[in-house]
Design an enzyme around this catalytic site. Structure first.
Site, PDB file in Angstrom:
ATOM      1  N   ASP A 190       2.553 -12.699  -3.341  1.00 37.93           N
ATOM      2  CA  ASP A 190       2.688 -12.372  -1.915  1.00 37.93           C
ATOM      3  C   ASP A 190       3.816 -13.183  -1.254  1.00 37.93           C
ATOM      4  O   ASP A 190       4.226 -12.902  -0.138  1.00 37.93           O
ATOM      5  CB  ASP A 190       1.368 -12.667  -1.173  1.00 37.93           C
ATOM      6  CG  ASP A 190       0.556 -11.406  -0.923  1.00 37.93           C
ATOM      7  OD1 ASP A 190       1.155 -10.311  -0.907  1.00 37.93           O
ATOM      8  OD2 ASP A 190      -0.668 -11.522  -0.729  1.00 37.93           O
ATOM      9  N   LYS A 203      -4.079  -1.058  -3.570  1.00 31.19           N
ATOM     10  CA  LYS A 203      -3.260  -1.912  -4.426  1.00 31.19           C
ATOM     11  C   LYS A 203      -3.740  -1.815  -5.877  1.00 31.19           C
ATOM     12  O   LYS A 203      -2.940  -1.732  -6.807  1.00 31.19           O
ATOM     13  CB  LYS A 203      -3.322  -3.368  -3.935  1.00 31.19           C
ATOM     14  CG  LYS A 203      -2.541  -3.583  -2.639  1.00 31.19           C
ATOM     15  CD  LYS A 203      -2.842  -4.924  -1.978  1.00 31.19           C
ATOM     16  CE  LYS A 203      -2.162  -5.027  -0.623  1.00 31.19           C
ATOM     17  NZ  LYS A 203      -2.531  -6.221   0.145  1.00 31.19           N
ATOM     18  N   GLN A 249      -6.507 -11.417  -0.211  1.00 26.97           N
ATOM     19  CA  GLN A 249      -6.363 -10.486   0.915  1.00 26.97           C
ATOM     20  C   GLN A 249      -6.693 -11.209   2.220  1.00 26.97           C
ATOM     21  O   GLN A 249      -7.767 -11.783   2.368  1.00 26.97           O
ATOM     22  CB  GLN A 249      -7.287  -9.269   0.703  1.00 26.97           C
ATOM     23  CG  GLN A 249      -7.136  -8.182   1.742  1.00 26.97           C
ATOM     24  CD  GLN A 249      -5.758  -7.504   1.716  1.00 26.97           C
ATOM     25  OE1 GLN A 249      -5.218  -7.196   0.651  1.00 26.97           O
ATOM     26  NE2 GLN A 249      -5.181  -7.294   2.883  1.00 26.97           N
TER      27      GLN A 249
END
Ligand code: NAP
Length: 291
Positions: free
Chosen positions: A121, A54, A98
């Site tokens: 997200d 990412k 994460q």
């Protein structure tokens, strides 16, 4: 029959190039570049690889990114304080924590602590609610990647029978929401599909899957979907990312290539699209916050 390959890597490269141009135009005009803060807790090797990919993608697109690493035994309070600081940082337009987090951390408390305007997200309940109501602030990355793969390959979902195997908050549930939504100008990712969501309690999974014009596997069980579960000519989206004997494989067995009409490979399918959608959300958040 050999299914058409739905190439997520090529599409993600194209979308990322367009995003890089959008970011370059922004910075050339003297505006703040988009910035993504990534929080990584512990030493999960898979999480480390995802985070590295990412960050690399951010760099190529001209998006600034900062990695905040914390040990596996970080107290929850310290993590919440870190997020509060990132929420208040004007250079940060997106925050990504994460997952998974270690068991002593309440994942919900951490997600709830992220300011919804930088929740790229799309896990925060406010953003999930907006998505469900058909007024999304962001589209969740993996489901949006699936939708874009369908759209860019000319696969219309309107009126189609879609079966999604898996009901997680990250993939199955939001993808179902997106594909069942009425498509409107304000909600272009709406799918107008007839959606069934299957899970471990589904009776006769194979029969349910065989109804699908578009079958999505988001399960985390290697090769769960076999050729006998797929209607000939169906479109198959394999979200699974499993490691077997050190190699990445999906939730769909290779035998399905002979039955499906089109299918995503693993690797090179949904994975790269997820990252491209994360970058897009970060740019959108930046544009929404900084004009
Ligand atoms: P998850 O939270 O573990 O959810 C898995 C879902 O699959 C659950 O709803 C579960 O049902 C269902 N399931 C498990 N075994 C099943 C079976 N034998 N029959 C029917 N349903 C079954 O997983 P996730 O986070 O959604 O991830 C799913 C897969 O996608 C994983 O391989 C993950 O690594 C991958 N993934 C890929 C990306 C990407 O970018 N490509 C992004 C996210 C996730 P119950 O609810 O009944 O337990």
């Amino acid at each position: 029959m050999t299914a058409k390959r739905l190439d997520g890597k090529a599409l993600a490269d194209t979308l990322r190039t367009a995003l890089a141009a959008r970011v370059a135009a922004r910075t050339a005009a003297g505006r703040t570049p988009p910035g993504l803060a990534v929080v990584l807790v512990g030493d999960n090797p898979a999480s480390r690889v995802y985070v590295r990919n990412k960050q690399k993608a951010c760099e190529l697109a001209g998006i600034r990114s900062w990695l905040h690493e914390r040990p596996a035994d970080v107290p929850q309070r310290a993590l919440l304080d870190l997020i509060a600081g990132l929420n208040a940082d004007p250079q940060v337009h997106g925050i990504l924590v994460q997952l998974p987090l270690p068991p002593h951390i309440d994942e919900k408390a951490v997600i709830d602590a992220i300011d919804p305007t930088v929740d790229v997200d799309t896990f925060h309940p406010e953003n999930v609610g907006l998505l469900a109501a058909g007024h999304p602030r962001f589209y969740p990355c993996t489901p949006h990647g699936c939708v874009q793969l369908l759209r860019h390959n000319g696969i219309d979902t309107a009126g189609k029978e879609v079966v999604i195997v898996g009901r997680s908050n990250i993939v199955g549930k939001p993808l179902a929401l997106m594909l069942m939504q009425k498509k409107t100008v304000a909600n272009p990712a709406g799918g107008d599909a007839t959606v069934t969501v299957a899970h471990t309690r589904t009776a006769d999974l194979a029969a349910v899957c065989r109804r699908a014009d578009i079958l999505v596997a988001a399960v985390g069980v290697p090769k769960l979907v076999t050729a006998d579960m797929v209607k000939p000519g169906a479109v198959v989206i394999d979200v699974g990312m499993n490691t077997v004997d050190g190699k990445l494989c999906g939730d769909v067995d290779a035998g399905v290539w002979a039955v499906a009409g089109a299918m995503t490979p693993v690797p090179g399918g949904v994975g790269p699209m997820t990252i491209a959608m994360l970058l897009e959300n970060t740019v959108i958040a930046c544009e929404q916050l900084d004009g």
